[in-house]
Design a protein around this motif. Structure first.
Motif, PDB file in Angstrom:
ATOM      1  N   LEU A 318     -13.509  -1.810  -0.611  1.00 36.66           N
ATOM      2  CA  LEU A 318     -11.803  -1.597  -0.216  1.00 36.66           C
ATOM      3  C   LEU A 318     -11.379  -2.314   0.018  1.00 36.66           C
ATOM      4  CD1 LEU A 318     -12.315   2.304   1.283  1.00 36.66           C
ATOM      5  CD2 LEU A 318     -11.328   1.537  -0.951  1.00 36.66           C
ATOM      6  N   ASP A 319     -11.786  -3.770   0.563  1.00 33.36           N
ATOM      7  CA  ASP A 319     -11.614  -5.481   0.419  1.00 33.36           C
ATOM      8  C   ASP A 319     -10.551  -5.662   2.099  1.00 33.36           C
ATOM      9  OD1 ASP A 319     -11.934  -6.381  -1.762  1.00 33.36           O
ATOM     10  OD2 ASP A 319     -10.294  -5.756  -2.856  1.00 33.36           O
ATOM     11  N   VAL A 320     -11.223  -4.080   2.868  1.00 33.98           N
ATOM     12  CA  VAL A 320     -11.279  -4.525   4.375  1.00 33.98           C
ATOM     13  C   VAL A 320     -11.572  -5.632   5.039  1.00 33.98           C
ATOM     14  CG1 VAL A 320     -11.212  -3.321   6.362  1.00 33.98           C
ATOM     15  CG2 VAL A 320     -11.007  -1.587   3.979  1.00 33.98           C
ATOM     16  N   LEU A 325     -11.477  -4.790  11.296  1.00 34.39           N
ATOM     17  CA  LEU A 325     -12.730  -3.724  11.537  1.00 34.39           C
ATOM     18  C   LEU A 325     -13.216  -4.180  13.147  1.00 34.39           C
ATOM     19  CD1 LEU A 325     -14.921  -2.991   9.162  1.00 34.39           C
ATOM     20  CD2 LEU A 325     -13.489  -1.343   9.649  1.00 34.39           C
ATOM     21  N   GLN A 326     -13.691  -4.871  12.991  1.00 30.18           N
ATOM     22  CA  GLN A 326     -14.432  -5.516  14.559  1.00 30.18           C
ATOM     23  C   GLN A 326     -13.045  -5.965  15.641  1.00 30.18           C
ATOM     24  OE1 GLN A 326     -17.385  -6.828  14.320  1.00 30.18           O
ATOM     25  NE2 GLN A 326     -17.613  -7.094  16.853  1.00 30.18           N
ATOM     26  N   LYS A 327     -12.250  -5.747  15.453  1.00 29.72           N
ATOM     27  CA  LYS A 327     -10.737  -6.391  15.877  1.00 29.72           C
ATOM     28  C   LYS A 327      -9.796  -4.658  16.498  1.00 29.72           C
ATOM     29  CE  LYS A 327      -6.753  -8.597  16.979  1.00 29.72           C
ATOM     30  NZ  LYS A 327      -5.764 -10.527  16.130  1.00 29.72           N
ATOM     31  N   TYR A 328     -10.199  -3.929  15.266  1.00 31.70           N
ATOM     32  CA  TYR A 328      -9.054  -2.707  15.917  1.00 31.70           C
ATOM     33  C   TYR A 328      -9.974  -1.107  15.819  1.00 31.70           C
ATOM     34  CZ  TYR A 328      -5.414  -5.677  14.543  1.00 31.70           C
ATOM     35  OH  TYR A 328      -4.151  -7.204  14.498  1.00 31.70           O
ATOM     36  N   GLY A 329     -11.487  -1.738  15.490  1.00 31.53           N
ATOM     37  CA  GLY A 329     -12.327  -0.320  14.533  1.00 31.53           C
ATOM     38  C   GLY A 329     -11.852  -0.080  13.547  1.00 31.53           C
ATOM     39  N   ALA A 330     -12.754   1.101  13.007  1.00 32.64           N
ATOM     40  CA  ALA A 330     -12.806   1.374  11.712  1.00 32.64           C
ATOM     41  C   ALA A 330     -11.397   2.757  11.913  1.00 32.64           C
ATOM     42  CB  ALA A 330     -13.961   1.723  11.651  1.00 32.64           C
ATOM     43  N   VAL A 331     -11.461   3.215  13.420  1.00 34.14           N
ATOM     44  CA  VAL A 331      -9.912   4.530  13.354  1.00 34.14           C
ATOM     45  C   VAL A 331      -9.134   3.496  13.837  1.00 34.14           C
ATOM     46  CG1 VAL A 331      -9.675   6.520  14.127  1.00 34.14           C
ATOM     47  CG2 VAL A 331     -11.523   5.968  13.826  1.00 34.14           C
ATOM     48  N   SER A 332      -7.849   2.624  12.599  1.00 35.66           N
ATOM     49  CA  SER A 332      -6.681   2.275  13.770  1.00 35.66           C
ATOM     50  C   SER A 332      -5.883   2.442  11.946  1.00 35.66           C
ATOM     51  CB  SER A 332      -7.331   0.934  13.574  1.00 35.66           C
ATOM     52  OG  SER A 332      -7.676   0.131  12.931  1.00 35.66           O
ATOM     53  N   LYS A 333      -4.942   1.852  12.466  1.00 33.52           N
ATOM     54  CA  LYS A 333      -3.859   1.473  11.468  1.00 33.52           C
ATOM     55  C   LYS A 333      -4.007   0.212  10.624  1.00 33.52           C
ATOM     56  CE  LYS A 333      -0.461  -0.548  12.628  1.00 33.52           C
ATOM     57  NZ  LYS A 333       1.295  -1.013  13.519  1.00 33.52           N
ATOM     58  N   VAL A 334      -4.295  -0.309  11.350  1.00 31.33           N
ATOM     59  CA  VAL A 334      -4.908  -1.522   9.913  1.00 31.33           C
ATOM     60  C   VAL A 334      -5.921  -1.017   9.256  1.00 31.33           C
ATOM     61  CG1 VAL A 334      -5.592  -4.071  10.028  1.00 31.33           C
ATOM     62  CG2 VAL A 334      -4.138  -3.085  11.677  1.00 31.33           C
ATOM     63  N   VAL A 335      -6.744  -0.232   9.597  1.00 34.28           N
ATOM     64  CA  VAL A 335      -7.886   0.006   7.980  1.00 34.28           C
ATOM     65  C   VAL A 335      -7.456   0.644   7.576  1.00 34.28           C
ATOM     66  CG1 VAL A 335     -10.445   1.054   8.268  1.00 34.28           C
ATOM     67  CG2 VAL A 335      -9.854  -1.639   9.986  1.00 34.28           C
ATOM     68  N   ALA A 336      -6.485   1.921   7.916  1.00 29.90           N
ATOM     69  CA  ALA A 336      -6.294   2.577   7.338  1.00 29.90           C
ATOM     70  C   ALA A 336      -4.965   2.281   5.796  1.00 29.90           C
ATOM     71  CB  ALA A 336      -5.627   3.386   8.035  1.00 29.90           C
ATOM     72  N   GLN A 338      -5.430  -0.828   5.216  1.00 25.54           N
ATOM     73  CA  GLN A 338      -5.834  -1.890   3.885  1.00 25.54           C
ATOM     74  C   GLN A 338      -7.302  -0.968   2.959  1.00 25.54           C
ATOM     75  OE1 GLN A 338      -8.369  -4.326   6.669  1.00 25.54           O
ATOM     76  NE2 GLN A 338      -6.602  -5.631   6.790  1.00 25.54           N
ATOM     77  N   MET A 339      -7.369   0.320   3.505  1.00 26.46           N
ATOM     78  CA  MET A 339      -7.757   1.127   2.174  1.00 26.46           C
ATOM     79  C   MET A 339      -6.629   1.880   1.535  1.00 26.46           C
ATOM     80  SD  MET A 339     -11.034   3.147   5.133  1.00 26.46           S
ATOM     81  CE  MET A 339     -10.974   4.502   4.213  1.00 26.46           C
ATOM     82  N   ALA A 340      -5.458   2.485   2.115  1.00 25.13           N
ATOM     83  CA  ALA A 340      -4.849   2.722   1.125  1.00 25.13           C
ATOM     84  C   ALA A 340      -4.816   1.798  -0.017  1.00 25.13           C
ATOM     85  CB  ALA A 340      -4.129   3.582   1.387  1.00 25.13           C
ATOM     86  N   LYS A 341      -4.712   0.829   0.259  1.00 20.43           N
ATOM     87  CA  LYS A 341      -3.864  -0.599  -0.899  1.00 20.43           C
ATOM     88  C   LYS A 341      -5.126  -0.773  -1.400  1.00 20.43           C
ATOM     89  CE  LYS A 341      -1.853  -4.599  -1.324  1.00 20.43           C
ATOM     90  NZ  LYS A 341      -1.690  -6.128  -0.240  1.00 20.43           N
ATOM     91  N   GLY A 342      -6.349  -0.671  -0.561  1.00 24.32           N
ATOM     92  CA  GLY A 342      -7.528  -1.261  -1.004  1.00 24.32           C
ATOM     93  C   GLY A 342      -8.304  -0.517  -2.220  1.00 24.32           C
ATOM     94  N   VAL A 373      -7.128  10.957  13.896  1.00 26.00           N
ATOM     95  CA  VAL A 373      -6.308  10.369  12.371  1.00 26.00           C
ATOM     96  C   VAL A 373      -5.573   9.715  11.623  1.00 26.00           C
ATOM     97  CG1 VAL A 373      -7.520  11.578   9.927  1.00 26.00           C
ATOM     98  CG2 VAL A 373      -8.087  12.510  11.563  1.00 26.00           C
ATOM     99  N   TRP A 374      -5.993   8.526  10.956  1.00 32.35           N
ATOM    100  CA  TRP A 374      -5.287   7.690  10.714  1.00 32.35           C
ATOM    101  C   TRP A 374      -5.021   7.891   9.421  1.00 32.35           C
ATOM    102  CZ3 TRP A 374      -1.257   4.750  12.437  1.00 32.35           C
ATOM    103  CH2 TRP A 374      -0.957   4.833  14.326  1.00 32.35           C
ATOM    104  N   ILE A 375      -3.901   8.136   8.226  1.00 30.76           N
ATOM    105  CA  ILE A 375      -3.387   8.521   7.086  1.00 30.76           C
ATOM    106  C   ILE A 375      -2.980   7.246   6.466  1.00 30.76           C
ATOM    107  CG2 ILE A 375      -3.024  10.146   5.820  1.00 30.76           C
ATOM    108  CD1 ILE A 375      -3.483  12.539   7.277  1.00 30.76           C
ATOM    109  N   GLY A 376      -3.109   6.693   5.110  1.00 32.94           N
ATOM    110  CA  GLY A 376      -2.822   5.044   5.086  1.00 32.94           C
ATOM    111  C   GLY A 376      -2.035   5.647   3.278  1.00 32.94           C
ATOM    112  N   PHE A 377      -1.046   5.182   3.364  1.00 34.18           N
ATOM    113  CA  PHE A 377      -0.153   5.135   2.337  1.00 34.18           C
ATOM    114  C   PHE A 377      -0.241   3.888   1.655  1.00 34.18           C
ATOM    115  CE2 PHE A 377       2.612   5.238  -1.056  1.00 34.18           C
ATOM    116  CZ  PHE A 377       2.727   7.124  -1.508  1.00 34.18           C
TER     117      PHE A 377
END
Lengths: 428, 428
Positions: A318-320, A325-336, A338-342, A373-377
């Motif tokens: 998903l190109d996160v 991931l290291q900095k903010y953790g998997a449960v974070s706005k940034v990762v959500a 990146q996952m949505a875009k990826g 829970v972070w939900i990304g769009f």
């Protein structure tokens, strides 16, 4: 017409199985104007069954039983009916040959106990069951009707809809007309909806019309019921209330229909706008994709998804950014985000939706408790995430995340700026 | 001790609310050795309530009612109890002051109808409710106990656990000990299991021991119940039956436990063997991944998955040959095999599992009717697919595919050569 529902099976009395059959039937029967007076759950015990069915037939016009029709020694419903109607079991040839054919196809040996499945009380009308090996039965005695159905939910539902209701409809003809209409809302709490958005409806109420708020996982359904002398009369009675509801709660209303699913409405919008979507799921583990693809024809707009449970999958597929991931953790706005875009880019979809959260029961911290829970769009115009704070229950958290995600996409497609439950859009 | 549960409320009889309260209580009571004989759901009707509660008190030692304790005119449970016990309502001061305090805190005006909430039948013991405004009640008459609880699930649960069970435990002491053990089987039909695999158990049966087959989506659970003078006595009575079952149905038995899930057992095996898995789903659309990740801690062995709904996703993400897709179709052995291998390699997992099928209701052909599902497997030693022929129902097909896939993997991990439902392993 008044009715008792009799649910039969030990599994219901030790709490192993929740009696969803009875609720489903009660709802359907109520719609047709049949009043369900009582639901009785009994064990597979011959004398108790006989006593209760007899009692029921004395009390109301219609008795419907489910369960206890299996091939094993603890299934005694047919024996109870045969005794009560003072008749005997005979082989029903069409059912027998259907069972034999089914078994042959599945390569299962046909045993003696399966033979018993094809036997029915001599005085009964057989409700042929195309979905299973236990046929339904229709019997009449002293002006009361006894309907005997299997306990397997999809077999029971099939027989209710295809066999029982058409026969009941004929009997109910000429009576008062009753109707119910359902509006499904989503992304708003029941009390906010009733108190603040819809407001006081009491001026519309009288003995012929009523409104109820019915909460469910997807959202709150508003049910309007009315009765009158004709279909038209009933429609006229309902119209002002429905108009009030649509005017006041417009944007929250997903659509109309008793069994309407949010995923279905979303699918219609996607099809209409000729868009495609893809999902990237962490905490929901595939449930979001599963709900989207519960809808027949979803292959038109659902490209697919990635269940990115392991962090390495988030990075590789998903190109996160590993660093984020290291900095903010998997449960974070940034990762959500990146996952949505990826996922959208990977699958070549117009819309990407992601979930990442702490489903529980373990894994919570003070800053990110279980239920976070972070939900990304992502689409070409918008890229944001919303943050839900749900419950301590793993399964509830998965479900809530999925329905908030679906409602989020619905609102985007309709250019509704407010997000579900007033959650704030957060961008990079 | 035998019990009836009486659920009160119109919403239960029109199917608006599913009666989860009754299942929850039944499960808890069963655990404590209380036999729930009957669950009766009634409307808020004074004469019906009085008749049924009276009937229940004559029939069993313990009657528990929920619901009908609210402050509105249609809540009549307390009136029914007062009439039946020939007593009167008096104010319970601690409850009254608690309600007043609660209302003050929430800034809600205290009305006359709230005052009624604090009234209880004079002969009752009050089960103080810290979670709401309706207290629970405990009454006794002719050696039978009547427990009256509110219908709000968390209030009812609180009172059951904190007030009712401690009192029941005392009464149950020194009585007969009852226990139930459950064996979950999977991948075998109920009648084949009972008739051909387990065989006749009647020589073990007497009034102190019984066996039942309880079918569910995951598989058939076998329940063995016994009663005796002590835990040890009960265990001794059960042992020969359990041994017979384990000896005859060994490979089909997933494990022991009332709430045991196939996905949980699979997860334990994966953890024990230090293996990882990944899923490639077409027709199940994410449901397989979701079931695997329903288990807390599944991140230890679940790498992730791909929902390959569109054919292009199958080709691009799972290395399915476009030519084979064309030649054999998406629902084929060849594609299932390639998907399973593709996902394992992509995710770097030890095991790859795939599903591709026609979930329905549309899309079936004569050669591949709705319900046709190929389930693929890959690990370093084995690469095969099995073909299920399920039902016409989209949702049932998704569920069946998932549970057959999980059971398939369980059997591979345990070196069991026979596949679920005797399905044949098919290779390239």
């Amino acid at each position: 017409m008044q009715c008792w529902i009799i649910s039969i099976g030990d599994e219901l009395l030790i709490g192993d199985t929740i009696n969803t059959n009875a609720s489903w039937m009660a709802q359907l029967l109520s719609e047709y104007g049949v009043e369900v007076e009582r639901i009785v759950t009994l064990k597979d015990d011959l004398s108790v069954l006989k006593e209760t069915i007899s009692d029921a037939l004395d009390s109301v016009d219609l008795v419907i039983s489910t369960g206890g029709l299996g091939p094993t020694h603890d299934d005694v419903t047919k024996t109870a009916v045969t005794d009560l109607f003072d008749t005997e079991l005979i082989v029903h040839e069409p059912t027998l040959s259907f069972i034999k054919k089914t078994f042959k196809k599945r390569n299962i040996p046909f045993s003696k106990s399966n033979h018993l499945q094809a036997k029915v009380p001599a005085d009964s009308e057989v409700l042929f069951n195309e979905q299973g090996t236990a046929p339904g039965l229709w019997l009449e005695k002293n002006n009361s009707i006894l309907v005997v159905l299997p306990g397997v939910p999809y077999e029971m539902k099939h027989l209710m809809q295809k066999k029982v209701l058409p026969k009941l409809r004929k009997l109910l003809n000429g009576n008062v007309v009753r109707k119910a209409r359902y509006l499904l809302t989503s992304g708003i709490g029941e009390s906010t909806l009733s108190d603040e958005v819809v407001g006081d409806l009491s001026s519309y109420f009288n003995e012929n019309i009523s409104v109820a708020y019915l909460p469910s996982t997807q959202g709150t359904r508003i049910r309007v019921r009315a009765r009158g002398s004709s279909e038209e009369d009933v429609e006229n009675k309902m119209r002002p209330v429905i108009e009030h509801l649509k005017k006041s709660a417009g944007e929250y209303i997903v659509g109309e229909g008793k069994d309407l699913h949010l995923a279905k409405v979303l699918g219609e919008l996607m099809t209409e706008k000729n868009l495609t979507m893809a999902t990237a799921e962490s905490c929901t583990g595939g449930l979001l994709g599963s709900k989207v693809t519960d809808i027949p024809g979803s292959s038109r707009y659902m490209k697919g998804g990635i269940i990115a449970y392991a962090n390495e999958v988030k990075v590789k597929e998903l190109d996160v950014e590993a660093e984020d991931l290291q900095k903010y953790g998997a449960v974070s706005k940034v990762v959500a985000l990146q996952m949505a875009k990826g996922i959208a880019q990977k699958m070549g979809a117009d819309i990407g939706v992601s979930t990442t959260g702490i489903a529980g029961p373990e894994g919570g911290t003070r800053e990110k408790p279980v239920g976070t829970v972070w939900i990304g769009f992502w689409n070409r115009d918008q890229h944001f995430a919303i943050k839900g704070e749900f419950t301590k229950d793993r399964w509830v958290n998965k479900e809530r995340s999925v329905f908030v995600a679906l409602e989020m996409v619905r609102r985007i497609l309709l250019n509704i700026s407010e997000m579900p439950y007033g959650l704030q859009k957060q961008t990079v």
